[in-house]
Design an enzyme around this catalytic site. Structure first.
Site, PDB file in Angstrom:
ATOM      1  N   HIS A 101       1.003  -0.926   0.000  1.00 12.49           N
ATOM      2  CA  HIS A 101       0.124  -0.189  -0.008  1.00 12.49           C
ATOM      3  C   HIS A 101       0.705   1.553   0.299  1.00 12.49           C
ATOM      4  O   HIS A 101       2.274   0.998   0.584  1.00 12.49           O
ATOM      5  CB  HIS A 101      -0.652  -0.084   1.601  1.00 12.49           C
ATOM      6  CG  HIS A 101      -1.916  -1.324   1.491  1.00 12.49           C
ATOM      7  ND1 HIS A 101      -2.884  -1.384   1.833  1.00 12.49           N
ATOM      8  CD2 HIS A 101      -2.361  -1.778   0.301  1.00 12.49           C
ATOM      9  CE1 HIS A 101      -4.105  -2.333   1.464  1.00 12.49           C
ATOM     10  NE2 HIS A 101      -3.393  -2.363   0.357  1.00 12.49           N
ATOM     11  N   TYR A 230      -8.830   5.208   8.239  1.00 12.23           N
ATOM     12  CA  TYR A 230      -9.051   5.432   8.997  1.00 12.23           C
ATOM     13  C   TYR A 230     -10.308   6.646   9.159  1.00 12.23           C
ATOM     14  O   TYR A 230      -9.756   7.790   9.257  1.00 12.23           O
ATOM     15  CB  TYR A 230      -7.559   6.274   9.542  1.00 12.23           C
ATOM     16  CG  TYR A 230      -6.770   5.233  10.125  1.00 12.23           C
ATOM     17  CD1 TYR A 230      -5.520   4.652   8.484  1.00 12.23           C
ATOM     18  CD2 TYR A 230      -6.498   4.686  11.377  1.00 12.23           C
ATOM     19  CE1 TYR A 230      -5.573   3.293   9.275  1.00 12.23           C
ATOM     20  CE2 TYR A 230      -4.853   3.810  11.899  1.00 12.23           C
ATOM     21  CZ  TYR A 230      -4.813   3.374  10.472  1.00 12.23           C
ATOM     22  OH  TYR A 230      -3.546   1.697  10.853  1.00 12.23           O
ATOM     23  N   PRO A 323      -3.405  -0.004  19.458  1.00 11.91           N
ATOM     24  CA  PRO A 323      -3.380  -0.706  18.524  1.00 11.91           C
ATOM     25  C   PRO A 323      -3.576   0.871  17.276  1.00 11.91           C
ATOM     26  O   PRO A 323      -2.866   0.512  15.883  1.00 11.91           O
ATOM     27  CB  PRO A 323      -3.987  -1.574  17.977  1.00 11.91           C
ATOM     28  CG  PRO A 323      -5.298  -1.466  18.697  1.00 11.91           C
ATOM     29  CD  PRO A 323      -4.579  -0.683  19.631  1.00 11.91           C
ATOM     30  N   TYR A 413       4.269   6.288  10.047  1.00 13.62           N
ATOM     31  CA  TYR A 413       3.531   4.986   9.729  1.00 13.62           C
ATOM     32  C   TYR A 413       4.341   3.794   9.052  1.00 13.62           C
ATOM     33  O   TYR A 413       4.074   2.724   9.248  1.00 13.62           O
ATOM     34  CB  TYR A 413       2.464   4.946   9.484  1.00 13.62           C
ATOM     35  CG  TYR A 413       1.116   4.475   9.391  1.00 13.62           C
ATOM     36  CD1 TYR A 413       1.199   3.302   8.204  1.00 13.62           C
ATOM     37  CD2 TYR A 413      -0.517   4.520   9.809  1.00 13.62           C
ATOM     38  CE1 TYR A 413       0.199   2.804   8.533  1.00 13.62           C
ATOM     39  CE2 TYR A 413      -1.131   3.911   9.903  1.00 13.62           C
ATOM     40  CZ  TYR A 413      -0.751   2.967   8.906  1.00 13.62           C
ATOM     41  OH  TYR A 413      -1.900   2.077   8.848  1.00 13.62           O
TER      42      TYR A 413
HETATM   43  P1  FAD Z   1       2.892 -12.035  21.839  1.00 11.38           P
HETATM   44  O1  FAD Z   1       2.629 -12.044  20.357  1.00 11.38           O
HETATM   45  O2  FAD Z   1       1.812 -11.643  22.458  1.00 11.38           O
HETATM   46  O3  FAD Z   1       3.218 -13.660  22.020  1.00 11.38           O
HETATM   47  C1  FAD Z   1       3.883 -13.239  23.261  1.00 11.38           C
HETATM   48  C2  FAD Z   1       4.191 -14.962  23.135  1.00 11.38           C
HETATM   49  O4  FAD Z   1       4.321 -15.581  25.238  1.00 11.38           O
HETATM   50  C3  FAD Z   1       2.794 -15.766  23.284  1.00 11.38           C
HETATM   51  O5  FAD Z   1       2.280 -16.678  22.170  1.00 11.38           O
HETATM   52  C4  FAD Z   1       2.238 -15.901  24.614  1.00 11.38           C
HETATM   53  O6  FAD Z   1       1.293 -16.491  24.474  1.00 11.38           O
HETATM   54  C5  FAD Z   1       3.568 -16.487  24.939  1.00 11.38           C
HETATM   55  N1  FAD Z   1       3.424 -16.202  27.051  1.00 11.38           N
HETATM   56  C6  FAD Z   1       2.766 -15.538  27.186  1.00 11.38           C
HETATM   57  N2  FAD Z   1       3.391 -16.515  28.977  1.00 11.38           N
HETATM   58  C7  FAD Z   1       3.947 -17.128  28.700  1.00 11.38           C
HETATM   59  C8  FAD Z   1       4.781 -17.831  29.918  1.00 11.38           C
HETATM   60  N3  FAD Z   1       4.417 -18.300  31.371  1.00 11.38           N
HETATM   61  N4  FAD Z   1       5.600 -18.886  28.957  1.00 11.38           N
HETATM   62  C9  FAD Z   1       5.720 -19.575  27.706  1.00 11.38           C
HETATM   63  N5  FAD Z   1       4.593 -18.261  27.038  1.00 11.38           N
HETATM   64  C10 FAD Z   1       4.132 -17.688  27.586  1.00 11.38           C
HETATM   65  N6  FAD Z   1      -1.177  -4.756  17.174  1.00 11.38           N
HETATM   66  C11 FAD Z   1      -1.635  -4.299  15.401  1.00 11.38           C
HETATM   67  O7  FAD Z   1      -0.327  -3.642  15.196  1.00 11.38           O
HETATM   68  N7  FAD Z   1      -2.188  -4.425  14.710  1.00 11.38           N
HETATM   69  C12 FAD Z   1      -3.399  -4.208  16.001  1.00 11.38           C
HETATM   70  O8  FAD Z   1      -4.605  -4.688  15.134  1.00 11.38           O
HETATM   71  C13 FAD Z   1      -3.228  -5.434  16.669  1.00 11.38           C
HETATM   72  N8  FAD Z   1      -3.750  -6.527  17.892  1.00 11.38           N
HETATM   73  C14 FAD Z   1      -3.822  -6.654  18.772  1.00 11.38           C
HETATM   74  C15 FAD Z   1      -4.942  -7.482  19.281  1.00 11.38           C
HETATM   75  C16 FAD Z   1      -4.857  -7.789  20.814  1.00 11.38           C
HETATM   76  C17 FAD Z   1      -5.722  -8.971  21.778  1.00 11.38           C
HETATM   77  C18 FAD Z   1      -2.726  -8.400  20.606  1.00 11.38           C
HETATM   78  C19 FAD Z   1      -3.358  -8.596  22.553  1.00 11.38           C
HETATM   79  C20 FAD Z   1      -2.418  -7.698  20.099  1.00 11.38           C
HETATM   80  C21 FAD Z   1      -2.442  -6.489  18.714  1.00 11.38           C
HETATM   81  N9  FAD Z   1      -1.294  -6.520  18.410  1.00 11.38           N
HETATM   82  C22 FAD Z   1      -1.989  -5.450  17.514  1.00 11.38           C
HETATM   83  C23 FAD Z   1      -0.672  -5.869  18.821  1.00 11.38           C
HETATM   84  C24 FAD Z   1       0.770  -7.029  18.693  1.00 11.38           C
HETATM   85  O9  FAD Z   1      -0.218  -8.248  17.843  1.00 11.38           O
HETATM   86  C25 FAD Z   1       1.461  -7.281  19.511  1.00 11.38           C
HETATM   87  O10 FAD Z   1       2.175  -5.618  19.615  1.00 11.38           O
HETATM   88  C26 FAD Z   1       3.353  -8.327  18.999  1.00 11.38           C
HETATM   89  O11 FAD Z   1       1.701  -9.488  19.094  1.00 11.38           O
HETATM   90  C27 FAD Z   1       4.135  -8.866  19.705  1.00 11.38           C
HETATM   91  O12 FAD Z   1       4.683  -9.490  19.457  1.00 11.38           O
HETATM   92  P2  FAD Z   1       5.764 -10.337  20.856  1.00 11.38           P
HETATM   93  O13 FAD Z   1       5.908 -11.266  20.259  1.00 11.38           O
HETATM   94  O14 FAD Z   1       5.898 -10.121  21.223  1.00 11.38           O
HETATM   95  O15 FAD Z   1       3.962 -10.737  21.500  1.00 11.38           O
HETATM   96  C1  DHB Z   2      -4.524  -2.808  11.478  1.00 13.56           C
HETATM   97  C2  DHB Z   2      -4.553  -2.867  13.306  1.00 13.56           C
HETATM   98  C3  DHB Z   2      -3.763  -1.458  13.313  1.00 13.56           C
HETATM   99  O1  DHB Z   2      -3.653  -1.403  14.267  1.00 13.56           O
HETATM  100  C4  DHB Z   2      -4.123  -1.160  12.316  1.00 13.56           C
HETATM  101  O2  DHB Z   2      -3.637   0.152  12.767  1.00 13.56           O
HETATM  102  C5  DHB Z   2      -4.487  -0.729  10.916  1.00 13.56           C
HETATM  103  C6  DHB Z   2      -4.458  -2.161  10.212  1.00 13.56           C
HETATM  104  C7  DHB Z   2      -5.426  -4.137  11.179  1.00 13.56           C
HETATM  105  O3  DHB Z   2      -5.548  -5.701  11.638  1.00 13.56           O
HETATM  106  O4  DHB Z   2      -5.082  -4.929   9.951  1.00 13.56           O
END
Ligand code: FAD
Ligand code: DHB
Length: 420
Positions: A101, A230, A323, A413
């Site tokens: 995009h 948005y 987010p 962004y």
């Molecule tokens: P995570 O993806 O959270 O991975 C952490 C891992 O650690 C998980 O697999 C978990 O199961 C594991 N874990 C937890 N506790 C333990 C333990 N005790 N022992 C072993 N393993 C463990 N960001 C965006 O930009 N857009 C979005 O739309 C968006 N939607 C989201 C929706 C939700 C519900 C959440 C929670 C986050 C969202 N985010 C979004 C944020 C983005 O997905 C996260 O910033 C990203 O996943 C971060 O990656 P990470 O690997 O740091 O953490």
């Molecule tokens: C999506 C999530 C976001 O938080 C955003 O700012 C734009 C797109 C997505 O899930 O596609």
């Protein structure tokens, strides 16, 4: 208290509560250079990058692999995230199936403006779901023979301020296990045990909660737009995103504590149509079957430093952003892109310079993204206060009409370079 001893070697014993008993059992025991807690994007990518540094790791994850790979979360990759994934051999499917995009649409009732990031700052973004990134990483790690321990329970971190930290947990089969390491990396998100293993006296935290949540839906319908929309609207923010040519991802601002049961599909489509379509000429939102619905609370959180002895934190374990700027996943990637070479240097040449600089270097970008996510969130979500609404409209108009305003949004962004 009754203690049963099942093993002779003291260092291999693990204590475990079984009903009223404390049972000491022989632990499944392994040794590695880096014990990674969490198989989300941060943990998986870190194991991949460490291997390229000649460093071995074991990844411990509380959920099943199927669960981790199906979890619907982020969908937008910054250009620096794409460049990094390309550089480490993970870009092939992303380029085949992801959508490039040039920018986004920013709108309010009666106006829709396209911000062309490529024109403004020379780079755009790629739409590619976090589920796909996780699957690509999983396949690459399988091909490399990565050791994973999925479905573990009771993960605990020990001796973090020594050069011999270790992690204990109970395996999926119920056996106690222990991994000895040189370094532990907490990639276990906002609810994992790594963050809470840092004593309050050793770190500082900052937090902001927002008075709204997002209701997110995944729908089996072709997107009604070519790039993300948005939308500011008096009823609340709405976002039209997508995952593929047949799957749309949409979000609505809702009050905190909203129960998804109060939002049947018809109500969701009506609210999305109203907020995204009002005053936008002949534009129409096409509804379709909703396959997933969830409510996401919105929070900013930063913990510093992102290191405590031989424990390093990366991704959501160290920081959370709301987010609205699509930064969470990209920040997790940027953290591990800094951390992997730092640990490579530490563990292969015993040079601690980069590892000691990790937290400060990572936090520069973390705070930039924390500010940008807060700014996008407060500009686009309605609070019910008419003064706030006027300020938001003025800010939106400035961003859409002024090249300086649009460039600031575009630069943040589309993403700052790795190592910013
Ligand atoms: P995570 O993806 O959270 O991975 C952490 C891992 O650690 C998980 O697999 C978990 O199961 C594991 N874990 C937890 N506790 C333990 C333990 N005790 N022992 C072993 N393993 C463990 N960001 C965006 O930009 N857009 C979005 O739309 C968006 N939607 C989201 C929706 C939700 C519900 C959440 C929670 C986050 C969202 N985010 C979004 C944020 C983005 O997905 C996260 O910033 C990203 O996943 C971060 O990656 P990470 O690997 O740091 O953490
Ligand atoms: C999506 C999530 C976001 O938080 C955003 O700012 C734009 C797109 C997505 O899930 O596609």
């Amino acid at each position: 208290m009754i203690t049963a001893v099942f093993a002779q070697r003291k260092d291999a014993l693990v204590e475990r509560a079984v009903g009223p008993f404390t049972v000491r059992m022989t632990a499944d025991r392994a040794r590695t250079q880096v014990a990674i807690i969490g198989a989300g994007p941060a943990g998986l990518l870190l194991s991949h990058l460490l291997e390229r540094e000649g460093v071995e790791s074991v990844v411990v994850e509380t959920r099943s692999r199927e669960y981790v790979e199906a979890r619907i979360r982020a969908g937008i990759l910054e250009s620096s995230t794409v460049e990094l994934l390309d550089a480490v051999g993970l870009g092939e499917r992303l380029h085949r199936e992801g959508f490039e995009h040039r920018g986004i649409y920013l709108q309010w009732p009666g106006e829709r403006h396209h911000l062309d990031f490529v024109d403004l700052v020379g780079r755009g973004v790629t739409v590619y779901g976090q589920t796909q990134v996780t699957k690509d990483l999983g396949r690459a790690r399988d091909a490399a023979g990565q050791e994973f321990r999925y479905e573990v329970e009771d993960t605990q971190l020990h001796d973090l301020t020594t050069e011999h930290p270790y992690v204990t947990f109970t395996t999926g089969e119920g056996r106690p296990a222990r991994i000895d390491a040189d370094v532990v990396v907490g990639c276990d998100g906002s609810f994992g045990p790594s963050r809470t293993s840092v004593p309050a006296s050793a770190a500082r935290t900052w937090e902001r909660t927002y008075p709204y949540s997002w209701l997110g839906v995944l729908a089996d319908v072709a997107p009604s737009t070519d790039e993300l929309i948005y939308a500011w609207h008096p009823d609340g923010f709405a976002l039209h995103s997508m995952r593929s040519s047949t799957v749309s991802r949409l979000y609505l601002q809702v009050p905190p504590e909203t129960d998804v049961a109060d939002w049947p599909d018809d109500r969701i489509w009506a609210a999305l149509g109203q907020r995204l379509g009002q005053g936008q000429g002949g534009w129409r939102l096409t509804p379709g079957p909703i396959s997933e619905k969830s409510v996401l609370p919105m929070r900013s959180f930063v913990l510093a430093p992102m290191q405590y002895g031989r424990l390093f934190l990366a991704g959501d374990a160290a920081h959370i952003v709301p987010p609205t700027g699509a930064k969470g996943l990209n920040l997790a990637v940027a953290d591990v892109a800094l951390l992997a070479p730092a640990l490579g240097r530490l563990l292969t040449t015993k040079d601690e310079t980069l590892a000691e600089a990790y937290s400060e270097s990572a936090l520069r970008r973390v705070w930039r993204c924390t500010h940008f996510s807060w700014w996008m969130t407060t500009m686009l979500h309605t609070s019910g206060d008419p003064f706030d609404a006027q300020l938001q409209r003025s800010q939106l108009e400035w961003v859409a009409r002024s090249e300086a305003g649009a460039t600031g949004l575009a630069e943040n962004y589309a993403g700052l370079p790795i190592g910013y």
